[in-house]
Design an enzyme around this catalytic site. Structure first.
Site, mmCIF file in Angstrom:
data_model
loop_
_atom_site.group_PDB
_atom_site.id
_atom_site.type_symbol
_atom_site.label_atom_id
_atom_site.label_comp_id
_atom_site.label_asym_id
_atom_site.label_seq_id
_atom_site.Cartn_x
_atom_site.Cartn_y
_atom_site.Cartn_z
ATOM 1 N N GLY A 192 8.023 -1.483 13.146
ATOM 2 C CA GLY A 192 6.847 -1.129 12.754
ATOM 3 C C GLY A 192 5.577 -2.151 13.424
ATOM 4 N N GLY A 239 7.236 -3.197 5.882
ATOM 5 C CA GLY A 239 6.113 -3.764 5.937
ATOM 6 C C GLY A 239 5.911 -4.684 4.823
ATOM 7 N N GLU A 262 7.654 7.434 4.795
ATOM 8 C CA GLU A 262 6.135 7.465 4.516
ATOM 9 C C GLU A 262 5.978 9.034 4.581
ATOM 10 O OE1 GLU A 262 4.769 4.845 7.640
ATOM 11 O OE2 GLU A 262 5.662 3.341 6.280
HETATM 12 P P1 PGA Z 1 8.025 -2.357 9.536
HETATM 13 O O1 PGA Z 1 7.955 -0.972 9.707
HETATM 14 O O2 PGA Z 1 8.844 -2.876 10.868
HETATM 15 O O3 PGA Z 1 6.463 -2.520 9.738
HETATM 16 O O4 PGA Z 1 8.379 -2.640 8.339
HETATM 17 C C1 PGA Z 1 9.509 -0.185 10.036
HETATM 18 C C2 PGA Z 1 9.296 1.486 9.941
HETATM 19 O O5 PGA Z 1 8.681 1.852 8.884
HETATM 20 O O6 PGA Z 1 9.666 2.173 10.586
#
Ligand code: PGA
Length: 246
Positions: free
Chosen positions: A229, A169, A95
């Site tokens: 996450g 996500g 990100e």
């Molecule tokens: P997620 O995010 O478990 O919500 O998929 C993981 C991360 O981006 O570290």
């Protein structure tokens, strides 16, 4: 090689003081699972307060600047995070690579800055869906890892998190075979740079890991834990992931 499992929550831009009770509950759960290293990478605004209540769970940041100080409005140095109570930080999350345009060289520099301030580092890598669909994922992510790896990388202060961008996500994860092949490829890539140290370096899986899939993922030989996450935001969701690692 016996690598202790490492399970780290990444709260991203989530969490106010009202959620400190979740930190405390996760810390208490971690204390009851001493065979697993458990941490929470929180918004920087929560680090000091969280450190006071997190018990057996370590508190980390989600990023740090590569410089010690200077004219970088809105940024935080590794020393600032250490002073607040962080003992580790994520660097190179997809990100940030995407939203902030961070390059592999930036990520390596951030890892070195974190190390110099006494922080442990979780260095993230992972492929886009286009790369996965093109069949190039292992080669591309191996190159990304070696380009992002700081000089002096060693298992006692650095862990890798493999996070396919398209799995973050989304509720989608790669097949177990694909995860196994990627983690083996990344360990082999590490060995070309750091030799037998690669055997001790933890490689976490991240991307829609949760209480339903964590046990199967973490049973894979080269999967040494998870970067989690959404399923780390409450103790109720995170506890089964920690349990799966134990
Ligand atoms: P997620 O995010 O478990 O919500 O998929 C993981 C991360 O981006 O570290």
């Amino acid at each position: 090689m016996d690598r202790r499992k490492l399970v780290v929550g990444n709260w991203k831009m989530n969490g106010l003081a009202a959620q400190l009770g979740e930190v405390e509950a996760i810390g208490a759960f971690a204390a009851a699972h001493p065979s697993v290293d458990v941490g929470l990478c929180l918004p920087a605004t929560l680090i000091a307060q969280a450190s006071a209540v997190s018990g057996a769970a370590f508190i980390g940041a989600q990023d740090c600047h590569m410089k010690d100080s200077g004219a970088h409005t809105g940024c935080l140095s590794a020393a600032m995070l250490t002073e607040a109570g962080a003992t580790s930080t994520i660097v190179g999350h997809s990100e940030r690579r995407e939203d902030q345009g961070e390059s592999d060289a930036d990520v390596a520099a951030k890892a070195l800055a974190a190390r110099a301030a006494g922080l442990k580092v979780i260095l993230c890598v992972g492929e886009s869906l286009a790369v996965r669909d093109a069949g190039d994922a292992e080669a591309v992510v191996s190159r990304q890892l070696l380009a992002s790896l700081p000089d002096g990388a060693a298992a006692d202060w650095l862990a890798i998190a493999y996070e396919p961008i398209w799995a973050i996500g989304t509720g989608r994860i790669p097949t177990m075979d694909a995860v196994a092949a990627m983690h083996a490829a990344l360990r082999a890539a590490l060995a070309t740079r750091i030799g037998t140290q690669a055997d001790g370096m933890r490689i976490l899986y991240g991307g829609s890991m949760n209480g339903d899939n964590a046990a199967e993922l973490m049973a894979i030989a080269d999967v040494d834990g998870g970067l989690v996450g959404g399923a780390s935001l409450t103790a109720a969701k995170f506890a089964p992931v920690i349990e799966a690692a134990g």
